[in-house]
Design a protein around this motif. Sequence first.
Motif, PDB file in Angstrom:
ATOM      1  N   TRP A 158      -8.734  -5.982   0.250  1.00 34.33           N
ATOM      2  CA  TRP A 158      -7.309  -5.751   0.482  1.00 34.33           C
ATOM      3  C   TRP A 158      -7.082  -4.589   1.449  1.00 34.33           C
ATOM      4  O   TRP A 158      -6.028  -4.514   2.094  1.00 34.33           O
ATOM      5  CB  TRP A 158      -6.595  -5.520  -0.836  1.00 34.33           C
ATOM      6  CG  TRP A 158      -6.583  -6.746  -1.709  1.00 34.33           C
ATOM      7  CD1 TRP A 158      -7.129  -6.877  -2.954  1.00 34.33           C
ATOM      8  CD2 TRP A 158      -6.028  -8.030  -1.383  1.00 34.33           C
ATOM      9  NE1 TRP A 158      -6.954  -8.161  -3.416  1.00 34.33           N
ATOM     10  CE2 TRP A 158      -6.285  -8.890  -2.473  1.00 34.33           C
ATOM     11  CE3 TRP A 158      -5.362  -8.530  -0.277  1.00 34.33           C
ATOM     12  CZ2 TRP A 158      -5.880 -10.208  -2.483  1.00 34.33           C
ATOM     13  CZ3 TRP A 158      -4.959  -9.873  -0.282  1.00 34.33           C
ATOM     14  CH2 TRP A 158      -5.216 -10.693  -1.382  1.00 34.33           C
ATOM     15  N   VAL A 244      -1.747 -11.674  -0.345  1.00 36.10           N
ATOM     16  CA  VAL A 244      -1.209 -10.937  -1.484  1.00 36.10           C
ATOM     17  C   VAL A 244      -0.122 -11.771  -2.144  1.00 36.10           C
ATOM     18  O   VAL A 244       0.477 -12.660  -1.528  1.00 36.10           O
ATOM     19  CB  VAL A 244      -0.633  -9.572  -1.046  1.00 36.10           C
ATOM     20  CG1 VAL A 244      -1.720  -8.665  -0.542  1.00 36.10           C
ATOM     21  CG2 VAL A 244       0.437  -9.763   0.008  1.00 36.10           C
ATOM     22  N   VAL A 429       0.128  -4.450  -1.030  1.00 38.38           N
ATOM     23  CA  VAL A 429      -1.296  -4.188  -1.254  1.00 38.38           C
ATOM     24  C   VAL A 429      -1.476  -3.211  -2.414  1.00 38.38           C
ATOM     25  O   VAL A 429      -2.386  -3.362  -3.239  1.00 38.38           O
ATOM     26  CB  VAL A 429      -1.953  -3.660   0.027  1.00 38.38           C
ATOM     27  CG1 VAL A 429      -3.402  -3.258  -0.230  1.00 38.38           C
ATOM     28  CG2 VAL A 429      -1.897  -4.714   1.127  1.00 38.38           C
ATOM     29  N   GLU A 432      -1.209  -5.153  -5.557  1.00 39.06           N
ATOM     30  CA  GLU A 432      -2.408  -5.984  -5.749  1.00 39.06           C
ATOM     31  C   GLU A 432      -3.551  -5.147  -6.313  1.00 39.06           C
ATOM     32  O   GLU A 432      -4.255  -5.557  -7.246  1.00 39.06           O
ATOM     33  CB  GLU A 432      -2.807  -6.617  -4.427  1.00 39.06           C
ATOM     34  CG  GLU A 432      -3.829  -7.730  -4.530  1.00 39.06           C
ATOM     35  CD  GLU A 432      -3.249  -9.011  -5.093  1.00 39.06           C
ATOM     36  OE1 GLU A 432      -4.015  -9.780  -5.706  1.00 39.06           O
ATOM     37  OE2 GLU A 432      -2.047  -9.252  -4.925  1.00 39.06           O
TER      38      GLU A 432
END
Length: 448
Positions: A158, A244, A429, A432
């Motif tokens: 990520w 995502v 992000v 996530e």
Amino acid sequence: MNVSKFFASILIVFALPITGYSQQLQLTVERAIELGLTNSKTLHSSLMRVNYADAKAGEVNASRLPSLKLGGSYTRLSDVPPFELSLPPQLGLGTGKFTLSPTIVNNYNIKVSVQQPLFTGFRLNAVSDAADFNAQATAQEYSKDKADLVYNIRVAYWSLFKAIEFKKVIDENVSQVQAHLKDVQSMMDQGMATTNDLLKVQVQLSDAQLHQIDANNAVQLANIGLNNVVGISLATKIELESEVHHHVPAEFAELDALVHTALESRPELKAMDYRVKASEAGVTAAKSGWFPQIYLAGNYYYNRPNQRIVPNVDRFDDTWDVSVGVSLDIWNWGTTLHQTDQAQAQLAEAKDVLGQLQDGITLEITQTYLNLNQAKERIAVAEQGVKAAEENHRTTNQRFKEGLALNTDLLDAEVSLLQARTNYTQVLVDYELAEARLQKAIGGEKAE
């Protein structure tokens, strides 16, 4: 040789390593994790520790079982006169000699021994339990190493995704500023803009291009970081296939329930609990010195000559014996006491470490839970910010072209749009990673 063919062959030689250097690989998060688990030297090393601990436990457990040994030898003796007995003449039996022990210079010995511990003051049982607990602890530590690696791969994946998205936003910003510069140049040619207006846009374009250079470098560094943690060539260019989540964030249980789940599931806690049990078994093993040690032993002999056969005969004869041995340390200058104190200190230390782990995990869960909720709230705010910034830029750009907005207004709108899109990518992000971090913290695996 034809000159063109010569240069063509040279180009092919130099092109080969370049082709291998710039290979591309498409990866989802799941595929990246699969590759990382397969290629990780750290994880393989952890697995070897598990294998070692299992083998060690098997070795210790074998000491509780009967041992069977086979031995043999051959000995050549020097030649000596045999042991003979001469009869006195007074007995009237003649003057002959009787050989009581003949000289046998070749000796063969074959021995089979069996030994079984009967009672060792509970030492063997305790040592065996300790080895089993340590093996189970090592297996849990392997699970922790695996979970850490999976999380690190997610972070690297990520991070590359974020770097790529940042680059896209900055590239778009550069294009916008370049279009703005063309508009201002056109307006300046028509006398509708000043040189100062043109310079302001050129300064912003220069700044955007500097950010673009940094973004390109950030993508390369993030790509290398992912390659490294996955265990593939650093020169491989990764194309990301996972995105995502833009849907409603996942729901988690309440904080107390998450803490309870973590305390029940975290592999390092399980490992430390096994270490505590192993230390308890170590205390029992240390105390075994206060008790007698009892062993049962048996031997089978097949010797030539067999020393138990009198007189010795130059042939193979078998004999056997069985014995029970008992030993007890009457005085060893406090060795057993000191060993017991050492084991009890190690047990206390292990319990303290277990308590510290529990406290640390509780704190980690609490912090991660709060960060996840924060990231969840920031998504909606950042999304609204992007919509507002896009509309502001659209209307300001339209008004600028109509001569109703200043050059600085459009510059500010472009900066605001860049910041809003950057913020939105960042919060996506962040969420996530926060979700993956919480799943790891409670001892589970994040579902995709």
